[in-house]
Design a protein around this motif. Structure first.
Motif, PDB file in Angstrom:
ATOM      1  N   ILE A 133       0.855  -1.188   0.000  1.00  0.00           N
ATOM      2  CA  ILE A 133       0.000   0.000   0.000  1.00  0.00           C
ATOM      3  C   ILE A 133       0.890   1.237   0.000  1.00  0.00           C
ATOM      4  O   ILE A 133       1.840   1.327   0.768  1.00  0.00           O
ATOM      5  CB  ILE A 133      -0.933   0.019   1.237  1.00  0.00           C
ATOM      6  N   SER A 134       0.550   2.176  -0.859  1.00  0.00           N
ATOM      7  CA  SER A 134       1.246   3.457  -0.903  1.00  0.00           C
ATOM      8  C   SER A 134       0.290   4.530  -0.390  1.00  0.00           C
ATOM      9  O   SER A 134      -0.832   4.648  -0.875  1.00  0.00           O
ATOM     10  CB  SER A 134       1.663   3.775  -2.344  1.00  0.00           C
ATOM     11  N   ARG A 135       0.751   5.301   0.575  1.00  0.00           N
ATOM     12  CA  ARG A 135      -0.061   6.389   1.129  1.00  0.00           C
ATOM     13  C   ARG A 135       0.456   7.704   0.546  1.00  0.00           C
ATOM     14  O   ARG A 135       1.608   8.090   0.777  1.00  0.00           O
ATOM     15  CB  ARG A 135       0.042   6.423   2.655  1.00  0.00           C
ATOM     16  N   VAL A 181       5.815   5.633  -6.464  1.00  0.00           N
ATOM     17  CA  VAL A 181       4.771   4.844  -5.818  1.00  0.00           C
ATOM     18  C   VAL A 181       5.098   3.356  -5.881  1.00  0.00           C
ATOM     19  O   VAL A 181       5.010   2.648  -4.892  1.00  0.00           O
ATOM     20  CB  VAL A 181       3.397   5.117  -6.469  1.00  0.00           C
ATOM     21  N   ILE A 182       5.480   2.873  -7.076  1.00  0.00           N
ATOM     22  CA  ILE A 182       5.812   1.464  -7.269  1.00  0.00           C
ATOM     23  C   ILE A 182       7.179   1.378  -7.936  1.00  0.00           C
ATOM     24  O   ILE A 182       7.394   1.971  -8.992  1.00  0.00           O
ATOM     25  CB  ILE A 182       4.769   0.734  -8.140  1.00  0.00           C
ATOM     26  N   PRO A 194       7.271   2.924  -1.919  1.00  0.00           N
ATOM     27  CA  PRO A 194       6.748   2.107  -0.830  1.00  0.00           C
ATOM     28  C   PRO A 194       6.286   0.721  -1.288  1.00  0.00           C
ATOM     29  O   PRO A 194       6.226  -0.203  -0.488  1.00  0.00           O
ATOM     30  CB  PRO A 194       5.568   2.920  -0.294  1.00  0.00           C
ATOM     31  N   ILE A 195       5.967   0.575  -2.563  1.00  0.00           N
ATOM     32  CA  ILE A 195       5.579  -0.723  -3.122  1.00  0.00           C
ATOM     33  C   ILE A 195       6.670  -1.141  -4.095  1.00  0.00           C
ATOM     34  O   ILE A 195       7.104  -0.338  -4.928  1.00  0.00           O
ATOM     35  CB  ILE A 195       4.229  -0.637  -3.870  1.00  0.00           C
ATOM     36  N   VAL A 196       7.140  -2.368  -3.980  1.00  0.00           N
ATOM     37  CA  VAL A 196       8.135  -2.879  -4.921  1.00  0.00           C
ATOM     38  C   VAL A 196       7.655  -4.193  -5.510  1.00  0.00           C
ATOM     39  O   VAL A 196       6.915  -4.940  -4.874  1.00  0.00           O
ATOM     40  CB  VAL A 196       9.531  -3.065  -4.268  1.00  0.00           C
ATOM     41  N   ASP A 197       8.084  -4.418  -6.752  1.00  0.00           N
ATOM     42  CA  ASP A 197       7.826  -5.659  -7.463  1.00  0.00           C
ATOM     43  C   ASP A 197       6.361  -5.823  -7.838  1.00  0.00           C
ATOM     44  O   ASP A 197       5.608  -6.533  -7.187  1.00  0.00           O
ATOM     45  CB  ASP A 197       8.312  -6.868  -6.655  1.00  0.00           C
ATOM     46  N   ALA A 198       5.967  -5.142  -8.912  1.00  0.00           N
ATOM     47  CA  ALA A 198       4.617  -5.272  -9.465  1.00  0.00           C
ATOM     48  C   ALA A 198       4.731  -5.726 -10.914  1.00  0.00           C
ATOM     49  O   ALA A 198       4.291  -5.046 -11.848  1.00  0.00           O
ATOM     50  CB  ALA A 198       3.844  -3.972  -9.346  1.00  0.00           C
TER      51      ALA A 198
END
Length: 192
Positions: A15-17, A48-49, A64-68
């Motif tokens: 989750i990214s805030r 963000v990712i 804040p989010i890695v590996d999508a």
């Protein structure tokens, strides 16, 4: 298909805030004036990712989010009239969705292609096409920027020679400061 379950803590890492996002460090060089940064970047880029794994690029920093699945996402925040100059991506697609405001997207070596985008409009620019965007609204504009395919590092981005001319007009040595970060200024149809 067999599914998996993850804990709330594991999901929190995905989750990214928005309120917690910080501008990319590559934009925070005190030796480069804001006017020069505005030629190269959106005024504020928020990661963000990121790609995750062993890949570490200036665009991934602090995501804040890695590996999508090989996608990166940033939020580009631009005051009225601002946006980066023409640049091309060698291997990656760059897809823009307007989240707030109105943007003009231009493309081709001379910026002759042009589209106006309103809220929630999306454009996807393929590799090897020069592109730029600019907030044409009266207030702050926000774009979601997705990069997919290929390599997502500074070697994928090449600015048009016109960007170097703009930097030279702002002050001596600025083009070299960006080149030291890995940026080049050779994106054009007749390049070697």
């Amino acid at each position: 298909m067999k599914t998996i379950e993850i804990t709330p803590d594991e999901m929190e890492s995905r989750i990214s805030r928005y309120r917690a996002l910080e501008p990319l460090p590559i934009q925070q060089d005190p030796e480069i004036p804001q006017e020069a940064n505005d030629v190269v970047y959106a005024r504020k880029l928020l990661s963000v990712i990121g790609l995750g794994g062993e890949v570490d690029t200036p665009i991934n920093t602090g995501a804040p989010i890695v590996d999508a699945a090989g996608m990166t996402m940033t939020i580009a925040v631009c005051p009225p009239g601002q946006g980066p100059s023409l640049h091309a991506h060698l291997q990656t697609y760059e897809t823009f969705t307007v989240l707030k405001g109105r943007f003009e997207v231009t493309w081709n070596d001379d910026g002759s292609g042009r589209a106006e985008l309103g809220e929630f409009d999306t454009i996807s620019v393929p590799p090897k096409v020069n592109r730029a965007f600019r907030n044409i609204g009266d207030g702050e504009g926000i774009l979601q920027v997705l990069i997919t395919g290929g390599v997502h590092d500074m070697t994928d981005i090449d600015l048009a020679p016109s960007s170097a001319v703009k930097l030279d007009a702002i002050g001596p040595g600025l083009k070299e400061k960006f080149a030291a970060k890995g940026l080049t200024f050779t994106a054009r149809k007749d390049a070697a």
